[in-house]
Design an enzyme around this catalytic site. Structure first.
Site, mmCIF file in Angstrom:
data_model
loop_
_atom_site.group_PDB
_atom_site.id
_atom_site.type_symbol
_atom_site.label_atom_id
_atom_site.label_comp_id
_atom_site.label_asym_id
_atom_site.label_seq_id
_atom_site.Cartn_x
_atom_site.Cartn_y
_atom_site.Cartn_z
ATOM 1 N N ARG A 98 0.821 -1.206 0.000
ATOM 2 C CA ARG A 98 0.000 0.000 0.000
ATOM 3 C C ARG A 98 0.869 1.276 0.000
ATOM 4 O O ARG A 98 0.361 2.370 -0.164
ATOM 5 C CB ARG A 98 -0.907 -0.044 1.246
ATOM 6 C CG ARG A 98 -1.901 1.066 1.399
ATOM 7 C CD ARG A 98 -2.981 1.001 0.334
ATOM 8 N NE ARG A 98 -3.850 2.170 0.421
ATOM 9 C CZ ARG A 98 -3.536 3.375 -0.049
ATOM 10 N NH1 ARG A 98 -2.386 3.566 -0.656
ATOM 11 N NH2 ARG A 98 -4.379 4.385 0.072
ATOM 12 N N LYS A 99 2.178 1.097 0.180
ATOM 13 C CA LYS A 99 3.072 2.256 0.280
ATOM 14 C C LYS A 99 3.752 2.521 -1.072
ATOM 15 O O LYS A 99 3.426 1.899 -2.068
ATOM 16 C CB LYS A 99 4.084 2.033 1.405
ATOM 17 C CG LYS A 99 3.427 1.600 2.729
ATOM 18 C CD LYS A 99 2.382 2.600 3.239
ATOM 19 C CE LYS A 99 1.461 2.001 4.284
ATOM 20 N NZ LYS A 99 1.898 2.102 5.645
ATOM 21 N N ILE A 100 4.727 3.422 -1.097
ATOM 22 C CA ILE A 100 5.279 3.941 -2.351
ATOM 23 C C ILE A 100 6.092 2.901 -3.123
ATOM 24 O O ILE A 100 5.973 2.775 -4.336
ATOM 25 C CB ILE A 100 6.113 5.211 -2.025
ATOM 26 C CG1 ILE A 100 5.172 6.386 -1.865
ATOM 27 C CG2 ILE A 100 7.194 5.475 -3.015
ATOM 28 C CD1 ILE A 100 4.563 6.939 -3.092
#
Ligand SMILES: *Cc1c(COP(=O)(O)O)cnc(C)c1O
Length: 396
Positions: A194-196
């Protein structure tokens, strides 16, 4: 007013626009396969290489790879000497791990309110939450919008309070032209999908202090004085010692191999997300009722990576947040409620202690719209069209 009961059109799964999709491809698959073929799959040479590359990219002296941002924050608090009897100031408006790690070390989370434009703690909100027992502050760069670490340190440093930066979402964001993570004593990043950038699960702890880095490496590996990798590399037998009670917070070499490929893509990912994020701001600013609404964007002094594109519906907006989520879902747009507030969850019932009006307003009225690397402008237009139609009371 539209309601969630209005099912509207049902969209075929392949036409649903996801809220997030990691940008993973053949290069990551090949790197993972190579790690498997090498038969060195637990923490080893690729973890060391990923740490060096991440430290270089963030201009940190030391980077310690771990199994998640949660375990990185856990180590950060342990290194700061936080334990039973200590208070730690955290935003309630954050993913729940920010508060949980305080309890993991036996300390007590004290919730502080946030700024409505950035969703981040400020020197004033931190100061209002200090107690005689405050030992640390966890400063979150919420949704990739960098917090003003220097300003919060002005409040904390003279009192001997450690500022830990929860940069879970903030890889590739900048402050005063420098990568996020270089101004706190300790900073933690996440590589959850869900992160970069992602390694499946994974995290990184940054510190400028060599002794803290060495202790973090020991604590992540059962408190062992010699790492498994060092033992393997040694010519003769090496007898390790267990100098303190440690944890198993290690990252695997399979994950690090993927992380190295992802890190090389970070600039491209941030560039694309910023283009789409700024386009959202322009398009949503034209939606009736959203002109002037608070939404994700650059704070003064920094740049965001648009890890999540959030928008807070102003009072009087013709459709409420939950109903709008229902309409979006019916039109094949996978949106999410905004950032959660820990003090409203059963696990933290009764902990708040003080009013958190900005937090409550943001968590109840904001939503997160889809944004991912290979999202097209046509996808984005579809999302905005649904919001626009809903704002006019039409079923799109
Ligand atoms: C995602 C997130 C975490 C937890 O990260 P994990 O790598 O899943 O442990 C912690 N803090 C914030 C602000 C996050 O968004």
């Amino acid at each position: 007013m539209m309601t969630v009961d209005d099912p509207g059109t049902v969209v075929a799964p392949e036409h649903v626009i996801p809220v997030m999709r990691p940008w993973l491809g053949d290069d990551e698959a090949a790197a993972a396969a190579e790690a498997v073929r090498s038969r060195w799959v637990a923490q080893g040479p690729r973890v060391a290489e990923f740490e060096a590359a991440f430290a270089g990219r963030t201009r940190a002296s030391h980077a310690v790879a771990v199994s998640s941002c949660t375990t990185a924050l856990h180590l950060a608090l342990a290194l700061a000497g936080v334990g039973a009897g200590d208070d730690v100031v955290v935003p309630s408006l954050s993913f729940i791990a920010t508060a949980n790690v305080v309890r993991h070390v036996g300390a007590t989370p004290v919730f502080a309110d946030v700024d409505r434009a950035t969703q981040n703690l400020t020197p004033a909100t931190v100061e209002a939450a200090l107690t005689p027992a405050t030992r640390a502050v966890i400063l979150v760069d919420q949704a990739g919008v960098p917090a003003d670490v220097d300003a919060v340190r002005t409040v904390c440093d003279p009192r001997g309070i450690t500022v830990v930066e929860d940069a879970a979402c903030a890889a590739g964001a900048t402050w005063a032209g420098a990568p996020v993570g270089s101004r706190a004593e300790l900073a933690a990043f996440s590589f959850h999908p869900r992160k970069i950038i992602t390694t499946g699960e994974g995290g990184m702890l940054l510190t400028d202090d060599g002794d803290r880095a060495a202790r973090a490496r020991r604590l992540r590996e059962h408190g062992m004085s010699v790492s498994a990798a060092e033992r393997h590399a040694a010519r003769g037998p090496v007898l390790e010692q267990y100098v303190e009670t440690g944890f198993n917070h290690r990252m695997t070499d399979i994950q690090a191999a993927v992380g190295l490929v992802q890190l090389a893509k970070l600039d491209a990912i941030v560039t694309r997300r910023r283009a789409l994020g700024e386009r959202y701001r322009r398009l949503l600013g034209k939606v009736p009722g959203l002109d002037g609404a608070v939404m994700a964007g650059d704070p003064p002094g920094g740049t965001t990576n648009y890890q999540s594109f959030w928008v807070c519906l102003p009072p009087g907006f013709p459709i409420d947040r939950d109903a709008l989520l229902g309409v979006l879902a019916a039109r094949g747009v996978s949106a999410r409620r905004g950032i959660m507030a820990a003090h409203l969850e059963p696990a933290y019932a009764g902990v708040a202690g003080r009013a958190l009006p900005v937090t409550e307003r943001l968590t109840r009225s904001s939503l997160i719209l889809p944004l991912f690397h290979d999202m097209t402008e046509a996808d984005q237009d579809r999302v905005v069209d649904v919001v626009d139609a809903a704002s006019r009371g039409q079923a799109s």
